[in-house]
Design a protein around this motif. Sequence first.
Motif, short mmCIF file in Angstrom:
data_model
loop_
_atom_site.label_atom_id
_atom_site.label_comp_id
_atom_site.label_asym_id
_atom_site.label_seq_id
_atom_site.Cartn_x
_atom_site.Cartn_y
_atom_site.Cartn_z
N ALA A 258 0.82 -1.21 0.00
CA ALA A 258 0.00 0.00 0.00
C ALA A 258 0.85 1.27 0.00
O ALA A 258 0.45 2.30 -0.55
CB ALA A 258 -0.92 0.00 1.22
N LYS A 259 2.03 1.18 0.60
CA LYS A 259 2.89 2.35 0.73
C LYS A 259 3.85 2.53 -0.44
O LYS A 259 4.40 3.62 -0.63
CB LYS A 259 3.72 2.26 2.02
CG LYS A 259 2.91 2.48 3.30
CD LYS A 259 3.83 2.47 4.51
CE LYS A 259 3.08 2.82 5.78
NZ LYS A 259 3.98 2.83 6.97
N SER A 260 4.10 1.49 -1.19
CA SER A 260 5.11 1.57 -2.25
C SER A 260 4.52 1.16 -3.59
O SER A 260 3.53 0.45 -3.67
CB SER A 260 6.31 0.67 -1.91
OG SER A 260 5.92 -0.69 -1.95
N GLU A 261 5.17 1.62 -4.64
CA GLU A 261 4.75 1.28 -5.99
C GLU A 261 5.96 0.74 -6.75
O GLU A 261 7.10 0.95 -6.37
CB GLU A 261 4.20 2.51 -6.71
CG GLU A 261 2.95 3.09 -6.07
CD GLU A 261 2.43 4.32 -6.81
OE1 GLU A 261 3.11 4.75 -7.77
OE2 GLU A 261 1.37 4.84 -6.43
N GLY A 262 5.69 0.07 -7.83
CA GLY A 262 6.77 -0.40 -8.68
C GLY A 262 7.30 -1.76 -8.30
O GLY A 262 6.84 -2.41 -7.35
N ALA A 263 8.30 -2.20 -9.05
CA ALA A 263 8.85 -3.54 -8.91
C ALA A 263 9.67 -3.70 -7.63
O ALA A 263 10.20 -2.73 -7.09
CB ALA A 263 9.73 -3.86 -10.12
N ILE A 264 9.75 -4.92 -7.17
CA ILE A 264 10.67 -5.29 -6.09
C ILE A 264 11.85 -6.02 -6.74
O ILE A 264 11.67 -7.07 -7.35
CB ILE A 264 9.98 -6.22 -5.07
CG1 ILE A 264 8.86 -5.47 -4.36
CG2 ILE A 264 11.00 -6.74 -4.05
CD1 ILE A 264 8.04 -6.34 -3.42
N ASP A 265 13.03 -5.45 -6.63
CA ASP A 265 14.21 -6.03 -7.27
C ASP A 265 14.84 -7.14 -6.45
O ASP A 265 15.40 -8.09 -7.01
CB ASP A 265 15.24 -4.94 -7.55
CG ASP A 265 14.76 -3.94 -8.59
OD1 ASP A 265 14.16 -4.37 -9.59
OD2 ASP A 265 14.96 -2.73 -8.37
N MET A 266 14.81 -7.00 -5.12
CA MET A 266 15.46 -8.00 -4.27
C MET A 266 14.59 -8.34 -3.08
O MET A 266 14.01 -7.45 -2.46
CB MET A 266 16.81 -7.48 -3.76
CG MET A 266 17.88 -7.37 -4.81
SD MET A 266 19.48 -6.89 -4.08
CE MET A 266 19.17 -5.16 -3.69
N LEU A 267 14.52 -9.62 -2.77
CA LEU A 267 13.85 -10.08 -1.56
C LEU A 267 14.79 -11.04 -0.84
O LEU A 267 15.08 -12.11 -1.35
CB LEU A 267 12.53 -10.79 -1.90
CG LEU A 267 11.78 -11.42 -0.71
CD1 LEU A 267 11.35 -10.34 0.29
CD2 LEU A 267 10.57 -12.21 -1.19
N PHE A 268 15.27 -10.61 0.32
CA PHE A 268 16.15 -11.45 1.13
C PHE A 268 15.32 -12.12 2.24
O PHE A 268 14.80 -11.42 3.12
CB PHE A 268 17.28 -10.63 1.75
CG PHE A 268 18.43 -10.36 0.82
CD1 PHE A 268 19.63 -11.04 0.96
CD2 PHE A 268 18.30 -9.44 -0.21
CE1 PHE A 268 20.68 -10.80 0.10
CE2 PHE A 268 19.35 -9.19 -1.07
CZ PHE A 268 20.56 -9.87 -0.92
N LEU A 269 15.19 -13.43 2.17
CA LEU A 269 14.45 -14.18 3.18
C LEU A 269 15.46 -14.70 4.20
O LEU A 269 15.98 -15.81 4.09
CB LEU A 269 13.68 -15.32 2.50
CG LEU A 269 12.64 -14.82 1.47
CD1 LEU A 269 12.00 -16.00 0.74
CD2 LEU A 269 11.57 -13.94 2.13
#
Length: 240
Positions: A20-31
């Motif tokens: 809800a707070k951000s727009e656009g692609a997520i480039d990295m997700l560190f789990l």
Amino acid sequence: MTLDTSSLKSVKKFADTYLAKSEGAIDMLFLNAGTDGVTPPGAEFVRSEDGIELVFATNVVGHHLLYKLLEPRILQSETGRVVLTSSNANYNAPTVDTDLESLNNKEHTLKAEGLMYNQSKLAQIMWTKKLTRSLGPGSSVFVNSGHPGFVKTALFDKSQHPSPIKEILDALKSSMWLAEDAALTLLYIGVATDDLKEKDIRGSYYHPIAVEVAPNPVALDNELQGKLWVFLDELVKEYA
């Protein structure tokens, strides 16, 4: 924003707030979130608020839900990267549970032998391989996992190992990796986009520093990978 991966409600709230707070692609997700699940001798078998064995809930189930909720944004990235912090403990896990009854069995062989953490780390590697297959060879998303090494972090300070083991760990702290050095392997598979694309690094498992190695052979079982994924989908369906 806070996130507790042992709680599916917390994961859902975090993802909804972020989207809800951000727009656009997520480039990295560190789990990267995790627990070793070590409890004092004689302690009760611990389950999450969702009724799932705590280590598996924290290290695997919560990550699965978080990825599913964020996947549409990750797929928008020109070069998406998903990195899981696994461990060489994966080699000591004989298999991965794919049903809740087995996972939550208080008399579980893995629980009795202290291998619930090991199982979760094997599951993470299997997860990367199954997701990589599902995304396909031409996907713009590169999913990999890595073992950072024996690292000096607060995890050991918070752990509830029995006295003899804790004393040994304290004695070994001087020879452990510093966090900033241990992070290099995971950073490599997270930010080295040229290598990821040129070498087609997908579904791989790395050891320090940035060396690809073969995981536990069980991790290569495509059928078991599929069963794990179905099990995880079932566990998170209420929130996905």
